[in-house]
Motif scaffolding. Structure first.
Motif, mmCIF file in Angstrom:
data_model
loop_
_atom_site.group_PDB
_atom_site.id
_atom_site.type_symbol
_atom_site.label_atom_id
_atom_site.label_comp_id
_atom_site.label_asym_id
_atom_site.label_seq_id
_atom_site.Cartn_x
_atom_site.Cartn_y
_atom_site.Cartn_z
ATOM 1 N N MET A 322 123.380 15.580 47.313
ATOM 2 C CA MET A 322 123.991 16.565 46.416
ATOM 3 C C MET A 322 122.943 17.445 45.732
ATOM 4 O O MET A 322 123.280 18.459 45.131
ATOM 5 C CB MET A 322 124.849 15.867 45.355
ATOM 6 C CG MET A 322 124.084 15.090 44.320
ATOM 7 S SD MET A 322 125.202 14.428 43.069
ATOM 8 C CE MET A 322 124.052 13.720 41.884
ATOM 9 N N PHE A 323 121.665 17.073 45.801
ATOM 10 C CA PHE A 323 120.613 17.896 45.215
ATOM 11 C C PHE A 323 119.954 18.817 46.238
ATOM 12 O O PHE A 323 119.053 19.573 45.902
ATOM 13 C CB PHE A 323 119.542 17.015 44.553
ATOM 14 C CG PHE A 323 119.947 16.496 43.213
ATOM 15 C CD1 PHE A 323 119.793 17.265 42.072
ATOM 16 C CD2 PHE A 323 120.502 15.238 43.076
ATOM 17 C CE1 PHE A 323 120.171 16.803 40.822
ATOM 18 C CE2 PHE A 323 120.891 14.758 41.831
ATOM 19 C CZ PHE A 323 120.720 15.548 40.699
ATOM 20 N N ASP A 324 120.385 18.744 47.496
ATOM 21 C CA ASP A 324 119.735 19.540 48.525
ATOM 22 C C ASP A 324 120.321 20.951 48.540
ATOM 23 O O ASP A 324 121.529 21.145 48.460
ATOM 24 C CB ASP A 324 119.926 18.891 49.895
ATOM 25 C CG ASP A 324 118.923 19.411 50.910
ATOM 26 O OD1 ASP A 324 117.942 20.042 50.492
ATOM 27 O OD2 ASP A 324 119.130 19.182 52.108
ATOM 28 N N GLY A 325 119.446 21.938 48.684
ATOM 29 C CA GLY A 325 119.881 23.325 48.792
ATOM 30 C C GLY A 325 120.288 23.967 47.490
ATOM 31 O O GLY A 325 120.856 25.061 47.484
ATOM 32 N N VAL A 326 120.025 23.304 46.366
ATOM 33 C CA VAL A 326 120.342 23.875 45.060
ATOM 34 C C VAL A 326 119.096 23.836 44.186
ATOM 35 O O VAL A 326 118.122 23.143 44.491
ATOM 36 C CB VAL A 326 121.495 23.126 44.367
ATOM 37 C CG1 VAL A 326 122.787 23.268 45.153
ATOM 38 C CG2 VAL A 326 121.168 21.644 44.189
ATOM 39 N N GLY A 327 119.122 24.584 43.097
ATOM 40 C CA GLY A 327 117.980 24.597 42.194
ATOM 41 C C GLY A 327 117.976 25.824 41.317
ATOM 42 O O GLY A 327 119.016 26.435 41.074
ATOM 43 N N TRP A 328 116.794 26.223 40.885
ATOM 44 C CA TRP A 328 116.629 27.383 40.022
ATOM 45 C C TRP A 328 115.370 28.117 40.462
ATOM 46 O O TRP A 328 114.744 27.718 41.449
ATOM 47 C CB TRP A 328 116.548 26.964 38.548
ATOM 48 C CG TRP A 328 115.431 25.997 38.239
ATOM 49 C CD1 TRP A 328 115.420 24.650 38.496
ATOM 50 C CD2 TRP A 328 114.176 26.298 37.638
ATOM 51 N NE1 TRP A 328 114.232 24.103 38.106
ATOM 52 C CE2 TRP A 328 113.444 25.086 37.557
ATOM 53 C CE3 TRP A 328 113.583 27.470 37.160
ATOM 54 C CZ2 TRP A 328 112.157 25.026 37.029
ATOM 55 C CZ3 TRP A 328 112.311 27.401 36.614
ATOM 56 C CH2 TRP A 328 111.612 26.179 36.549
ATOM 57 N N GLU A 329 115.012 29.199 39.764
ATOM 58 C CA GLU A 329 113.925 30.036 40.239
ATOM 59 C C GLU A 329 112.950 30.401 39.117
ATOM 60 O O GLU A 329 113.339 30.559 37.960
ATOM 61 C CB GLU A 329 114.465 31.337 40.846
ATOM 62 C CG GLU A 329 115.204 31.156 42.152
ATOM 63 C CD GLU A 329 116.623 30.663 41.966
ATOM 64 O OE1 GLU A 329 117.224 30.205 42.952
ATOM 65 O OE2 GLU A 329 117.138 30.704 40.835
ATOM 66 N N LYS A 330 111.690 30.553 39.509
ATOM 67 C CA LYS A 330 110.643 31.084 38.637
ATOM 68 C C LYS A 330 110.163 32.389 39.242
ATOM 69 O O LYS A 330 109.803 32.432 40.424
ATOM 70 C CB LYS A 330 109.474 30.103 38.520
ATOM 71 C CG LYS A 330 109.813 28.793 37.840
ATOM 72 C CD LYS A 330 108.604 27.891 37.734
ATOM 73 C CE LYS A 330 108.251 27.262 39.059
ATOM 74 N NZ LYS A 330 107.169 26.250 38.934
ATOM 75 N N ILE A 331 110.152 33.447 38.463
ATOM 76 C CA ILE A 331 109.796 34.766 38.960
ATOM 77 C C ILE A 331 108.538 35.238 38.258
ATOM 78 O O ILE A 331 108.508 35.346 37.029
ATOM 79 C CB ILE A 331 110.935 35.776 38.744
ATOM 80 C CG1 ILE A 331 112.215 35.314 39.444
ATOM 81 C CG2 ILE A 331 110.538 37.158 39.259
ATOM 82 C CD1 ILE A 331 113.159 34.543 38.599
#
Length: 381
Positions: A322-331
């Motif tokens: 359930m944690f695969d392919g999801v997340g957040w971003e740092k730009i």
């Protein structure tokens, strides 16, 4: 690194580096396309590659800022109440803690919409409470899931106007509302707010039609706030929906996106960062580059057809994780590069050490054809 893992890596490399399988070492990517980087057990490996999909991907974002800085993006948390779904809550908490732990801290956070799943007061307040963990300045744009239960009333109380702009270190940032202009089909059908929300939350949008739009008033506002901006300086626009025709059958688009592009055409360094699609995307039309971001909730699959030629897909996720392919971003936005500097780091949870080749899904020798669609003229907004 364990001996067993090292052995497996050597075997994978040997398999993928056979003649005709691995991209030729002479292949070079341009500054305006993906630059892929991998982060393996804390040790970064950076190289010029093509169509390889590692743990963290990076792409150009903005051009020649006055000073380097970094900001964070969290999107599409789709929170239910805790009693109904704790998985989405846990992921949002994790993202908030990781953003707050950034060292050095990010200059600000952008939330890209769909904080709630059903637009309930309890869901929006829960999301607001979780994100209070992040102490840096925060800017919010709404998603359709946040809006159509009470037509944005609670959203406005918590986060203010859905459109905004500010300048930061030589970059003009703009938040646009792409969700509130859905055509009113619900009044004639005498729908309850819950029924309206249910239809607007449907991926295919069979009742709502092409609900995503910017509207003439926002186009005029956009033109006005850019009127005093140097056309060679960077502009970054945040939206929930992509500002191009990614996949209309799933409402992965904005019906008046061509009008947005017309306003932005004179500006040579425009980046649109968007949520909604729950997947890594990159597309270019004219002078605008579009970057699709991860969700913390779940990853969408790619559309079966109709994907623009310049769209890059990511590798499929593990349905058992359930944690695969999801997340957040740092730009990151950095100065000193004549074309463009800065990158998006996709902090992708659950991603194992993956070495996989993805064939290009477009032909650069064939330009993207912009053609009129019947749906473009369905609603005069």
């Amino acid at each position: 690194m364990s001996d067993e893992l090292e052995r497996l890596r050597r075997e994978i490399h040997a398999e993928l580096q056979k003649p005709g399988v691995r991209p030729d070492d002479s292949v070079q990517i341009t500054r305006r396309t993906f630059v892929h980087r991998s982060l393996i057990f804390g040790a970064a490996t950076v190289g010029q590659t093509f169509a390889w999909w590692p743990l963290i991907n990076t792409i150009d974002v903005a051009h020649a800022a006055e000073a380097p800085f970094k900001f964070a993006w969290i999107s599409d948390t789709h929170l239910y109440e805790k009693s109904l779904n704790t998985r989405f809550v846990d992921k949002t908490v994790r993202a908030a803690k990781e953003v707050q732990a950034m060292d050095p801290p990010a200059d600000f956070l952008i939330f890209g919409g769909d904080l709630a799943q059903l637009g309930k007061v309890e869901e929006l307040e829960l999301g607001n409470e979780i994100l209070k963990e992040i102490k840096i300045p925060k800017h919010f744009i709404p998603g359709e899931h946040d809006w159509y239960l009470d037509m944005g009333k609670k959203w406005g109380e918590l986060f203010g106007k859905p459109t905004w702009t500010f300048d930061h270190k030589g970059v003009r940032f703009i938040g646009l509302d792409t969700v509130s202009r859905g055509p009113d089909y619900w009044t004639a059908k005498k729908m309850t707010p819950e029924e309206r929300m249910g239809h607007m939350a449907t991926l295919d949008g069979t009742v709502a039609g092409p609900w995503a739009g910017v509207g003439r008033d926002q186009l005029d506002w956009l033109e006005k706030i850019l009127g005093d901006w140097d056309k060679g300086k960077p502009v970054v626009i945040f939206t929930h929906n992509p500002l191009y025709e990614y996949y209309p059958p799933w409402n992965f688009w904005v019906r008046d996106w061509r009008d947005v592009h017309a306003v932005l055409k004179p500006y040579t360094k425009v980046t649109n960062i968007h949520g909604h699609v729950h997947q890594v995307l990159y597309n270019e039309i004219g002078t605008m580059r579009s970057i699709g971001m991860l969700a913390t909730s779940w990853p969408w699959p790619y559309a079966p057809e109709g994907v623009p030629k310049l769209t890059k897909p990511m590798i499929r996720v593990d349905p058992g994780d359930m944690f695969d392919g999801v997340g957040w971003e740092k730009i990151s936005v950095n100065p000193g590069n004549q074309v463009g500097a800065g990158d998006v780091e996709y902090v992708m949870w659950g991603r194992k050490e993956v070495f996989i080749q993805s064939a290009a899904d477009y032909d650069n020798s064939i330009p993207e054809i912009l053609r009129a669609r019947i749906a473009d003229n369905m609603y005069p907004f």
